[in-house]
Scaffold this motif. Structure first.
Motif, short mmCIF file in Angstrom:
data_model
loop_
_atom_site.label_atom_id
_atom_site.label_comp_id
_atom_site.label_asym_id
_atom_site.label_seq_id
_atom_site.Cartn_x
_atom_site.Cartn_y
_atom_site.Cartn_z
N ARG A 188 0.84 -1.19 0.00
CA ARG A 188 0.00 0.00 0.00
C ARG A 188 0.88 1.25 0.00
N GLU A 189 0.28 2.34 -0.45
CA GLU A 189 0.99 3.62 -0.48
C GLU A 189 0.40 4.53 0.60
N THR A 190 1.27 5.10 1.43
CA THR A 190 0.85 6.00 2.49
C THR A 190 1.50 7.35 2.30
N GLU A 191 1.13 8.31 3.13
CA GLU A 191 1.73 9.64 3.02
C GLU A 191 3.23 9.61 3.27
N SER A 192 3.67 8.65 4.05
CA SER A 192 5.09 8.55 4.36
C SER A 192 5.87 7.62 3.43
N GLN A 194 5.91 3.78 0.86
CA GLN A 194 5.36 2.47 0.57
C GLN A 194 5.49 1.56 1.78
N SER A 210 7.55 -0.38 6.34
CA SER A 210 7.96 0.46 5.22
C SER A 210 9.10 -0.20 4.45
#
Length: 216
Positions: A188-192, A194, A210
């Motif tokens: 998944r991709e997050t603000e911080s 992958q 991460s």
């Protein structure tokens, strides 16, 4: 006992020979980069990548940027799209298209045999991606092909890395394909950045972790 497969530079534990991992995530750079990195082993290992939706030249470039040194002695691309670029630093075996599952299987056997004859016994196999196969064939047919390829990888103590984009399919389809694989990695991709989460990998944390997507 054959040594486990290692994944340098990734937050992943070693995986026993014969394992196929389904990488489940959107078709962005992070998911592709993770899959390429998982296929990039040490010099004594070979890698076979079935490319269903990109030309061999593009695949080779992306793969090399993940840190893998391609050469014809240990890297092969089964190209289902068509690429007449003679400068690709890998064996390129053309397949008529993503719907030609028999052709993919035959080409896979050919290149695996070539590796074995040249002394390369440990082979990592990538299938990018199952989603493309499903867009050309029905779930039953594609599932049968995935099951067969997983079995062949297991029989030769290899490791498989198959990718699927969950945004292109319903949950039941993704679940069905997952059942044929030994392990699964969700991306998944997050603000911080992958993140990945694993299932079915022994001694591996199950929480989101991460991972670095920088390329060379």
């Amino acid at each position: 006992m054959t040594d486990a497969y290692e994944f340098e530079g990734l937050p992943l534990g070693s995986i026993r020979p014969g394992t196929t991992v389904l990488v489940v995530g959107p078709s962005h750079a992070g998911t592709r980069h993770l899959s390429f990195r998982m296929l990039s082993g040490p010099p004594d290992e070979g890698s076979i990548l079935v490319s269903t939706n990109q030309r061999a030249g593009r695949i080779a470039d992306d793969w090399a940027r993940s840190g893998f040194r391609l050469d014809e002695d240990r890297a092969a691309i089964l190209d289902c799209v068509g690429d007449d670029d003679q400068s690709v630093p890998a064996q390129v075996l053309p397949v008529s298209g993503p719907s030609d599952l028999t052709g993919i299987g035959m080409r896979y056997s050919d290149v695996y045999r070539t590796f074995r004859e040249s002394g390369v016994d440990r082979v990592r196999t990538g299938l990018f991606s199952v989603s493309t196969l499903l867009s050309f064939g029905d779930l039953k047919t594609v599932s049968r092909f995935v099951h067969t390829l997983v079995g062949r990888i297991d029989a030769v103590d290899g490791v498989g890395v198959f990718s699927i984009d969950p945004g292109m399919h319903d949950d039941q389809t993704v679940s069905t394909i997952t059942q044929f694989c030994s392990a699964r990695i969700d991306v998944r991709e997050t603000e911080s950045g992958q993140e990945l989460r694993t299932r079915g990998i022994p001694d591996q944390p199950r929480e989101w972790q991460s991972f670095d997507v920088q390329t060379e």
